[in-house]
Motif scaffolding. Structure first.
Motif, PDB file in Angstrom:
ATOM      1  N   LEU A   8       0.833  -1.210   0.000  1.00  0.00           N
ATOM      2  CA  LEU A   8       0.000   0.000   0.000  1.00  0.00           C
ATOM      3  C   LEU A   8       0.865   1.255   0.000  1.00  0.00           C
ATOM      4  O   LEU A   8       0.579   2.225  -0.709  1.00  0.00           O
ATOM      5  N   VAL A   9       1.922   1.236   0.802  1.00  0.00           N
ATOM      6  CA  VAL A   9       2.819   2.404   0.864  1.00  0.00           C
ATOM      7  C   VAL A   9       3.447   2.634  -0.507  1.00  0.00           C
ATOM      8  O   VAL A   9       3.533   3.780  -0.977  1.00  0.00           O
ATOM      9  N   ALA A  10       3.859   1.554  -1.154  1.00  0.00           N
ATOM     10  CA  ALA A  10       4.471   1.700  -2.486  1.00  0.00           C
ATOM     11  C   ALA A  10       3.476   2.310  -3.471  1.00  0.00           C
ATOM     12  O   ALA A  10       3.839   3.173  -4.279  1.00  0.00           O
ATOM     13  N   ARG A  11       2.223   1.888  -3.377  1.00  0.00           N
ATOM     14  CA  ARG A  11       1.213   2.447  -4.289  1.00  0.00           C
ATOM     15  C   ARG A  11       1.007   3.940  -4.040  1.00  0.00           C
ATOM     16  O   ARG A  11       0.800   4.719  -4.969  1.00  0.00           O
ATOM     17  N   VAL A  12       1.059   4.324  -2.779  1.00  0.00           N
ATOM     18  CA  VAL A  12       0.908   5.760  -2.466  1.00  0.00           C
ATOM     19  C   VAL A  12       2.096   6.538  -3.013  1.00  0.00           C
ATOM     20  O   VAL A  12       1.926   7.593  -3.636  1.00  0.00           O
ATOM     21  N   LEU A  13       3.291   6.000  -2.780  1.00  0.00           N
ATOM     22  CA  LEU A  13       4.491   6.740  -3.177  1.00  0.00           C
ATOM     23  C   LEU A  13       4.648   6.810  -4.696  1.00  0.00           C
ATOM     24  O   LEU A  13       5.016   7.843  -5.238  1.00  0.00           O
ATOM     25  N   VAL A  14       4.365   5.702  -5.349  1.00  0.00           N
ATOM     26  CA  VAL A  14       4.613   5.658  -6.803  1.00  0.00           C
ATOM     27  C   VAL A  14       3.467   6.266  -7.588  1.00  0.00           C
ATOM     28  O   VAL A  14       3.686   7.037  -8.526  1.00  0.00           O
ATOM     29  N   HIS A  15       2.245   5.927  -7.187  1.00  0.00           N
ATOM     30  CA  HIS A  15       1.089   6.354  -7.994  1.00  0.00           C
ATOM     31  C   HIS A  15       0.245   7.438  -7.321  1.00  0.00           C
ATOM     32  O   HIS A  15      -0.813   7.789  -7.844  1.00  0.00           O
ATOM     33  N   ASP A  16       0.719   7.909  -6.156  1.00  0.00           N
ATOM     34  CA  ASP A  16      -0.055   8.930  -5.444  1.00  0.00           C
ATOM     35  C   ASP A  16      -1.486   8.436  -5.212  1.00  0.00           C
ATOM     36  O   ASP A  16      -2.460   9.175  -5.393  1.00  0.00           O
ATOM     37  N   ASP A  17      -1.580   7.167  -4.809  1.00  0.00           N
ATOM     38  CA  ASP A  17      -2.869   6.485  -4.723  1.00  0.00           C
ATOM     39  C   ASP A  17      -3.542   6.772  -3.373  1.00  0.00           C
ATOM     40  O   ASP A  17      -3.183   6.201  -2.349  1.00  0.00           O
ATOM     41  N   HIS A  19      -6.565   6.029  -2.517  1.00  0.00           N
ATOM     42  CA  HIS A  19      -7.363   4.886  -2.046  1.00  0.00           C
ATOM     43  C   HIS A  19      -6.489   3.942  -1.225  1.00  0.00           C
ATOM     44  O   HIS A  19      -6.925   3.392  -0.213  1.00  0.00           O
ATOM     45  N   ALA A  20      -5.255   3.773  -1.673  1.00  0.00           N
ATOM     46  CA  ALA A  20      -4.324   2.919  -0.918  1.00  0.00           C
ATOM     47  C   ALA A  20      -4.052   3.536   0.452  1.00  0.00           C
ATOM     48  O   ALA A  20      -3.999   2.820   1.465  1.00  0.00           O
ATOM     49  N   PHE A  21      -3.915   4.859   0.477  1.00  0.00           N
ATOM     50  CA  PHE A  21      -3.667   5.509   1.767  1.00  0.00           C
ATOM     51  C   PHE A  21      -4.896   5.401   2.671  1.00  0.00           C
ATOM     52  O   PHE A  21      -4.764   5.194   3.884  1.00  0.00           O
ATOM     53  N   ALA A  22      -6.082   5.495   2.061  1.00  0.00           N
ATOM     54  CA  ALA A  22      -7.313   5.341   2.853  1.00  0.00           C
ATOM     55  C   ALA A  22      -7.360   3.952   3.485  1.00  0.00           C
ATOM     56  O   ALA A  22      -7.767   3.797   4.645  1.00  0.00           O
ATOM     57  N   THR A  23      -6.915   2.950   2.741  1.00  0.00           N
ATOM     58  CA  THR A  23      -6.887   1.581   3.291  1.00  0.00           C
ATOM     59  C   THR A  23      -5.910   1.497   4.460  1.00  0.00           C
ATOM     60  O   THR A  23      -6.201   0.865   5.484  1.00  0.00           O
ATOM     61  N   LEU A  24      -4.767   2.149   4.308  1.00  0.00           N
ATOM     62  CA  LEU A  24      -3.803   2.173   5.412  1.00  0.00           C
ATOM     63  C   LEU A  24      -4.420   2.818   6.655  1.00  0.00           C
ATOM     64  O   LEU A  24      -4.270   2.317   7.772  1.00  0.00           O
ATOM     65  N   VAL A  25      -5.107   3.930   6.445  1.00  0.00           N
ATOM     66  CA  VAL A  25      -5.720   4.626   7.582  1.00  0.00           C
ATOM     67  C   VAL A  25      -6.769   3.741   8.234  1.00  0.00           C
ATOM     68  O   VAL A  25      -6.803   3.588   9.463  1.00  0.00           O
ATOM     69  N   ARG A  26      -7.621   3.134   7.400  1.00  0.00           N
ATOM     70  CA  ARG A  26      -8.682   2.271   7.947  1.00  0.00           C
ATOM     71  C   ARG A  26      -8.084   1.103   8.732  1.00  0.00           C
ATOM     72  O   ARG A  26      -8.582   0.720   9.775  1.00  0.00           O
TER      73      ARG A  26
ATOM     74  N   GLY B  23     -16.176   7.578  10.149  1.00  0.00           N
ATOM     75  CA  GLY B  23     -15.838   8.778   9.374  1.00  0.00           C
ATOM     76  C   GLY B  23     -14.437   9.307   9.605  1.00  0.00           C
ATOM     77  O   GLY B  23     -14.037  10.302   8.996  1.00  0.00           O
ATOM     78  N   PHE B  24     -13.678   8.633  10.454  1.00  0.00           N
ATOM     79  CA  PHE B  24     -12.322   9.112  10.750  1.00  0.00           C
ATOM     80  C   PHE B  24     -11.471   9.147   9.479  1.00  0.00           C
ATOM     81  O   PHE B  24     -10.791  10.151   9.199  1.00  0.00           O
ATOM     82  N   THR B  25     -11.512   8.057   8.719  1.00  0.00           N
ATOM     83  CA  THR B  25     -10.682   7.989   7.507  1.00  0.00           C
ATOM     84  C   THR B  25     -11.050   9.113   6.534  1.00  0.00           C
ATOM     85  O   THR B  25     -10.166   9.748   5.948  1.00  0.00           O
ATOM     86  N   ASP B  26     -12.341   9.362   6.396  1.00  0.00           N
ATOM     87  CA  ASP B  26     -12.775  10.440   5.483  1.00  0.00           C
ATOM     88  C   ASP B  26     -12.248  11.798   5.950  1.00  0.00           C
ATOM     89  O   ASP B  26     -11.847  12.633   5.136  1.00  0.00           O
ATOM     90  N   ARG B  27     -12.267  11.994   7.258  1.00  0.00           N
ATOM     91  CA  ARG B  27     -11.771  13.283   7.780  1.00  0.00           C
ATOM     92  C   ARG B  27     -10.263  13.416   7.530  1.00  0.00           C
ATOM     93  O   ARG B  27      -9.780  14.510   7.219  1.00  0.00           O
ATOM     94  N   VAL B  28      -9.552  12.317   7.674  1.00  0.00           N
ATOM     95  CA  VAL B  28      -8.109  12.371   7.393  1.00  0.00           C
ATOM     96  C   VAL B  28      -7.878  12.690   5.925  1.00  0.00           C
ATOM     97  O   VAL B  28      -7.071  13.574   5.581  1.00  0.00           O
ATOM     98  N   LEU B  29      -8.608  12.005   5.048  1.00  0.00           N
ATOM     99  CA  LEU B  29      -8.409  12.222   3.605  1.00  0.00           C
ATOM    100  C   LEU B  29      -8.725  13.666   3.215  1.00  0.00           C
ATOM    101  O   LEU B  29      -8.069  14.244   2.350  1.00  0.00           O
ATOM    102  N   ALA B  30      -9.723  14.230   3.887  1.00  0.00           N
ATOM    103  CA  ALA B  30     -10.090  15.613   3.573  1.00  0.00           C
ATOM    104  C   ALA B  30      -8.988  16.592   3.965  1.00  0.00           C
ATOM    105  O   ALA B  30      -8.910  17.692   3.429  1.00  0.00           O
TER     106      ALA B  30
END
Lengths: 182, 108
Positions: A8-17, A19-26, B23-30
Motif C-alpha cells: 500500500l505504501v508503495a502504491r501511495v508513493l509511486v502512484h499517489d494512490d 485509495h491505498a492511503f485510505a486503506t492504510l488509515v482504515r 468517518g475518521f478515515t474520510d476526515r483524514v483524507l479531507a
C-alpha cells in the motif's frame, strides 16, 4: 512489516494512490486512536492527534524505514505528536501527563465494561512513560525493542518502565487477575 | 523477553478494544495536502545527467580523476588564500543541490 502495508505504501508513493492511503488509515486507525486515548484520556483530543498523525505520515511516507513495522512507525509519529502537544500545553493546562491519585480497584464487578473502566483507572496512576510502555507492550503487543523505538528510549529504560508499571497495575488490578478477563 | 511477560495481567488488556472508524478515515483524507505534481521529465533529466557523469567518470577515469584532483588542489589553494571563485563554486553547488531537492521533494 506486513506485505500488505508495504504494498500500500508503495502504491501511495509511486502512484499517489489515495485509495491505498485510505486503506492504510482504515487498517491502522483503531490502534493509533486507542494508544492516543490511553495517553491523553481525552477522546476528542486523541482523535485530533490521530488525524494529525496520519496527515504527517502522508507527508513523510517516504521516510518510513521498512525494517520497522509500519504500525511501529505510526505509533512513533503519534507519540511524538502527543509529546509536542504536551509541551505546548504545559504548564498552563494539564494533559494527563503523570500519574494521578485514583481510588484503588476494590474487587471485580464482573463484566468487560467494568474491566475496561478499572484498567483505565489503574493506568491513570502510572507515570506517562510507564503508561506508554505498558500500553504499547500489553495492549498492542509490541516487543520491548519496538516500544523502545517508539518511545525513543534505551531498551533497558523501557523494561524498567514496564516492570514498575506492571507492579503498580498488579496492586490495582490484582482482584481482576484471579477472575481473568471476561 | 517471555520471562518478563505477565500473561495473566496482560490478558486484562486483551483483546484490545476496537475503535469504529465512524468517518475518521474520510476526515483524514479531507485534510491531506495535495502532492506537488513532479514533472517526470525533470526526474529523467536529472537521472540522465547523473548517468552521463557516471559514464564519463567510468570511461575516462584517469583523465577525469586527474582533472578532479586538479580542481580540488586549486580549490584548496584558493581557499587557503581566501579566493572568491571557490566560494562561488560552493554556492553554485549548493544552489544546484537545492534546486534538485525542490524538484524532487514531495510537498510537505
Amino acid at each position: 512489516m506486513t506485505p500488505a502495508d508495504a504494498d500500500l505504501v508503495a502504491r501511495v508513493l509511486v502512484h499517489d494512490d489515495r485509495h491505498a492511503f485510505a486503506t492504510l488509515v482504515r487498517n491502522h486507525q483503531s490502534p493509533v486512536r486507542l494508544f492516543l486515548r490511553r495517553l491523553c484520556r481525552d477522546d476528542a483530543l486523541a482523535d485530533d492527534l490521530a488525524q494529525e498523525t496520519f496527515v504527517r505520515v502522508w507527508r513523510h511516507l517516504g521516510s518510513w524505514r521498512r525494517e520497522a513495522r509500519f504500525q511501529t512507525w505510526l505509533f512513533q509519529v503519534a507519540y511524538n505528536l502527543f509529546l509536542s502537544e504536551l509541551r505546548r500545553r504545559r504548564p498552563t493546562e494539564a494533559l494527563s501527563a503523570d500519574g494521578e491519585a485514583v481510588d484503588a480497584v476494590q474487587a471485580p464487578r464482573g463484566d468487560a465494561v467494568h474491566l475496561q473502566h478499572d484498567v483505565a483507572h489503574a493506568l491513570a496512576v502510572l507515570s506517562l512513560d510507564e503508561r506508554a510502555a505498558i500500553t504499547l507492550c500489553f495492549q498492542h503487543g509490541l516487543t520491548h525493542q519496538e516500544a523502545a523505538e517508539v518511545l525513543a528510549m534505551p531498551l533497558g529504560t523501557v523494561k524498567t518502565h514496564v516492570l514498575r508499571g506492571r507492579e503498580k497495575l498488579r496492586k490495582r488490578l490484582g482482584a481482576w487477575e484471579g477472575a481473568g478477563a471476561p | 523477553m517471555n520471562a518478563e511477560r505477565d500473561p495473566q495481567l496482560e490478558s486484562l488488556f486483551a483483546p484490545p478494544a476496537h475503535v469504529d472508524d465512524a468517518g475518521f478515515t474520510d476526515r483524514v483524507l479531507a485534510r491531506l495536502p495535495a502532492r506537488r505534481a513532479v514533472n517526470p521529465w525533470w526526474r529523467r533529466a536529472i537521472l540522465a545527467g547523473a548517468g552521463a557523469a557516471a559514464a564519463a567518470v567510468g570511461l575516462g577515469a584517469p583523465t577525469v580523476l586527474a582533472a578532479v584532483q586538479g580542481v580540488f588542489t586549486t580549490a584548496v589553494t584558493q581557499v587557503a588564500s581566501g579566493g572568491v571563485p571557490v566560494v562561488s563554486l560552493v554556492m553554485a553547488g549548493l544552489l544546484a543541490w537545492s534546486a534538485a531537492a525542490v524538484v524532487l521533494e514531495e510537498r510537505a
